[in-house]
Design a protein around this motif. Structure first.
Motif, PDB file in Angstrom:
ATOM      1  N   GLU A  92       5.130  -5.135  -8.837  1.00 57.16           N
ATOM      2  CA  GLU A  92       4.805  -6.449  -8.266  1.00 57.16           C
ATOM      3  C   GLU A  92       5.501  -7.552  -9.038  1.00 57.16           C
ATOM      4  O   GLU A  92       6.022  -8.513  -8.448  1.00 57.16           O
ATOM      5  CB  GLU A  92       3.295  -6.646  -8.295  1.00 57.16           C
ATOM      6  CG  GLU A  92       2.841  -7.936  -7.622  1.00 57.16           C
ATOM      7  CD  GLU A  92       1.331  -8.080  -7.597  1.00 57.16           C
ATOM      8  OE1 GLU A  92       0.848  -9.143  -7.173  1.00 57.16           O
ATOM      9  OE2 GLU A  92       0.638  -7.116  -8.008  1.00 57.16           O
ATOM     10  N   ALA A  93       5.547  -7.423 -10.365  1.00 60.74           N
ATOM     11  CA  ALA A  93       6.202  -8.445 -11.179  1.00 60.74           C
ATOM     12  C   ALA A  93       7.706  -8.489 -10.921  1.00 60.74           C
ATOM     13  O   ALA A  93       8.320  -9.560 -10.968  1.00 60.74           O
ATOM     14  CB  ALA A  93       5.928  -8.180 -12.655  1.00 60.74           C
ATOM     15  N   LEU A  94       8.292  -7.331 -10.638  1.00 54.54           N
ATOM     16  CA  LEU A  94       9.735  -7.247 -10.395  1.00 54.54           C
ATOM     17  C   LEU A  94      10.093  -7.411  -8.923  1.00 54.54           C
ATOM     18  O   LEU A  94      11.272  -7.292  -8.568  1.00 54.54           O
ATOM     19  CB  LEU A  94      10.264  -5.907 -10.911  1.00 54.54           C
ATOM     20  CG  LEU A  94      10.168  -5.687 -12.417  1.00 54.54           C
ATOM     21  CD1 LEU A  94      10.538  -4.259 -12.778  1.00 54.54           C
ATOM     22  CD2 LEU A  94      11.059  -6.673 -13.166  1.00 54.54           C
ATOM     23  N   SER A  95       9.085  -7.663  -8.086  1.00 54.47           N
ATOM     24  CA  SER A  95       9.299  -7.842  -6.640  1.00 54.47           C
ATOM     25  C   SER A  95       9.987  -6.631  -6.017  1.00 54.47           C
ATOM     26  O   SER A  95      10.883  -6.760  -5.171  1.00 54.47           O
ATOM     27  CB  SER A  95      10.119  -9.111  -6.368  1.00 54.47           C
ATOM     28  OG  SER A  95       9.447 -10.264  -6.848  1.00 54.47           O
ATOM     29  N   VAL A  96       9.569  -5.446  -6.432  1.00 51.26           N
ATOM     30  CA  VAL A  96      10.104  -4.216  -5.853  1.00 51.26           C
ATOM     31  C   VAL A  96       9.578  -4.072  -4.424  1.00 51.26           C
ATOM     32  O   VAL A  96       8.368  -4.228  -4.195  1.00 51.26           O
ATOM     33  CB  VAL A  96       9.689  -2.992  -6.694  1.00 51.26           C
ATOM     34  CG1 VAL A  96      10.155  -1.696  -6.040  1.00 51.26           C
ATOM     35  CG2 VAL A  96      10.258  -3.108  -8.107  1.00 51.26           C
ATOM     36  N   PRO A  97      10.442  -3.797  -3.443  1.00 49.43           N
ATOM     37  CA  PRO A  97       9.965  -3.620  -2.058  1.00 49.43           C
ATOM     38  C   PRO A  97       8.917  -2.510  -1.978  1.00 49.43           C
ATOM     39  O   PRO A  97       8.977  -1.525  -2.715  1.00 49.43           O
ATOM     40  CB  PRO A  97      11.240  -3.228  -1.292  1.00 49.43           C
ATOM     41  CG  PRO A  97      12.352  -3.792  -2.105  1.00 49.43           C
ATOM     42  CD  PRO A  97      11.903  -3.695  -3.537  1.00 49.43           C
ATOM     43  N   ARG A  98       7.947  -2.683  -1.066  1.00 51.75           N
ATOM     44  CA  ARG A  98       6.832  -1.741  -0.994  1.00 51.75           C
ATOM     45  C   ARG A  98       7.294  -0.325  -0.668  1.00 51.75           C
ATOM     46  O   ARG A  98       6.722   0.652  -1.134  1.00 51.75           O
ATOM     47  CB  ARG A  98       5.809  -2.226   0.035  1.00 51.75           C
ATOM     48  CG  ARG A  98       5.061  -3.477  -0.411  1.00 51.75           C
ATOM     49  CD  ARG A  98       3.874  -3.745   0.487  1.00 51.75           C
ATOM     50  NE  ARG A  98       2.873  -2.705   0.402  1.00 51.75           N
ATOM     51  CZ  ARG A  98       1.941  -2.643  -0.548  1.00 51.75           C
ATOM     52  NH1 ARG A  98       1.918  -3.550  -1.520  1.00 51.75           N
ATOM     53  NH2 ARG A  98       1.042  -1.680  -0.548  1.00 51.75           N
ATOM     54  N   ARG A 131       9.560   5.957  -4.095  1.00 52.41           N
ATOM     55  CA  ARG A 131      10.383   6.258  -5.271  1.00 52.41           C
ATOM     56  C   ARG A 131       9.606   6.230  -6.583  1.00 52.41           C
ATOM     57  O   ARG A 131      10.087   6.765  -7.581  1.00 52.41           O
ATOM     58  CB  ARG A 131      11.560   5.271  -5.356  1.00 52.41           C
ATOM     59  CG  ARG A 131      12.544   5.408  -4.210  1.00 52.41           C
ATOM     60  CD  ARG A 131      13.789   4.609  -4.469  1.00 52.41           C
ATOM     61  NE  ARG A 131      14.785   4.777  -3.414  1.00 52.41           N
ATOM     62  CZ  ARG A 131      15.999   4.229  -3.423  1.00 52.41           C
ATOM     63  NH1 ARG A 131      16.374   3.480  -4.449  1.00 52.41           N
ATOM     64  NH2 ARG A 131      16.824   4.429  -2.420  1.00 52.41           N
ATOM     65  N   ILE A 132       8.440   5.585  -6.570  1.00 47.67           N
ATOM     66  CA  ILE A 132       7.715   5.438  -7.832  1.00 47.67           C
ATOM     67  C   ILE A 132       6.341   6.092  -7.777  1.00 47.67           C
ATOM     68  O   ILE A 132       6.026   6.977  -8.577  1.00 47.67           O
ATOM     69  CB  ILE A 132       7.587   3.935  -8.200  1.00 47.67           C
ATOM     70  CG1 ILE A 132       8.983   3.326  -8.378  1.00 47.67           C
ATOM     71  CG2 ILE A 132       6.749   3.755  -9.462  1.00 47.67           C
ATOM     72  CD1 ILE A 132       8.992   1.837  -8.575  1.00 47.67           C
ATOM     73  N   VAL A 133       5.508   5.683  -6.829  1.00 47.64           N
ATOM     74  CA  VAL A 133       4.118   6.140  -6.815  1.00 47.64           C
ATOM     75  C   VAL A 133       3.986   7.564  -6.294  1.00 47.64           C
ATOM     76  O   VAL A 133       3.373   8.425  -6.953  1.00 47.64           O
ATOM     77  CB  VAL A 133       3.252   5.175  -5.970  1.00 47.64           C
ATOM     78  CG1 VAL A 133       1.835   5.723  -5.847  1.00 47.64           C
ATOM     79  CG2 VAL A 133       3.241   3.791  -6.599  1.00 47.64           C
TER      80      VAL A 133
END
Length: 235
Positions: free
Chosen positions: A135-141, A147-149
């Protein structure tokens, strides 16, 4: 040798055909259950509100009812269910539900309830800092989830996914009661014709043991791949 000789009369081919049907049923049912379970996990992720209660009702119904009953419901009443859903829209269809389609749908819906709970728990165990950093880096949902969760959640849920796959594989035998010519049905036919039930049912038993045994090293390889970059604790 005797089993091979029986194969010359057609029973070996019949068992192989039944094994292929069983594997298709298990794979299709599990993949659909995984997709639907993932959707349910995200749908009820907050653990409160109407979404959560809808998920709990769904999970209570499909985990509390025998799988065989769901299979029969789809096989004998699936066409009526589809017609009932489409008739308010003015759509009239003529539909015949095959044992295979009924089995896939039933197994997918039943095990989606288990997988939804499993995947939801895995997602909740992903460190909250991952969400906050994105959220801090404004990563697209879409990148946040795919790719992450989800890769981290998959690593956490992998043992449970493997156990669910093995249980679902065993439950495919129930679909033979709806008329599907799977491995169990073919073994039953061969046993009745030859009066050799021990031989053919043992062959079916060995098939399930073999697939379950092959699952373990495959899961181990996937786990090693997912654990790349993870810091291992030193003993």
């Amino acid at each position: 040798m005797e089993l091979l000789a029986l194969g010359d009369t057609g029973y070996g081919d019949e068992l192989l055909f039944g094994a292929v049907i069983t594997m298709k049923l298990a794979v299709y049912g599990f993949l659909l259950a995984l997709v639907f379970g993932l959707a349910l996990a995200v749908f009820a992720l907050k653990g409160k509100g109407p979404r959560w209660w809808l998920f709990r009702v769904y999970a209570s119904v499909f985990t509390g009812v025998p799988s065989l009953l769901i299979i029969f419901l789809f096989y004998f009443g699936g066409a009526e269910i589809v017609r009932g859903l489409l008739s308010p829209l003015g759509i009239r269809v003529k539909l015949d539900v095959s044992p295979f389609a009924a089995g896939v749908a039933a197994l997918a819906l039943v095990y989606a309830a288990y997988l939804g709970d499993l995947i939801r728990g895995a997602i909740l165990n992903v460190p909250k800092g991952q969400f906050e950093a994105c959220e801090a880096l404004s990563v697209p949902r879409r990148h946040l989830w795919f790719r992450i969760v989800l890769p981290q959640a998959l690593r956490l849920a992998l043992p449970g996914l493997a156990n669910t796959w093995i249980v679902l594989l065993k439950d495919t035998a129930l679909v033979s009661l709806a008329g599907l010519n799977d491995l169990i049905a073919q073994a039953k036919i061969a046993a009745g014709s030859t009066k050799e039930p021990f031989m053919f049912f043992t062959a079916a038993l060995l098939f399930f043991v073999l697939i379950s045994s092959l699952t373990l090293p495959l899961v181990r390889q996937v786990a090693l791949r997912l654990e790349r970059g993870q810091r291992r604790a030193r003993v």
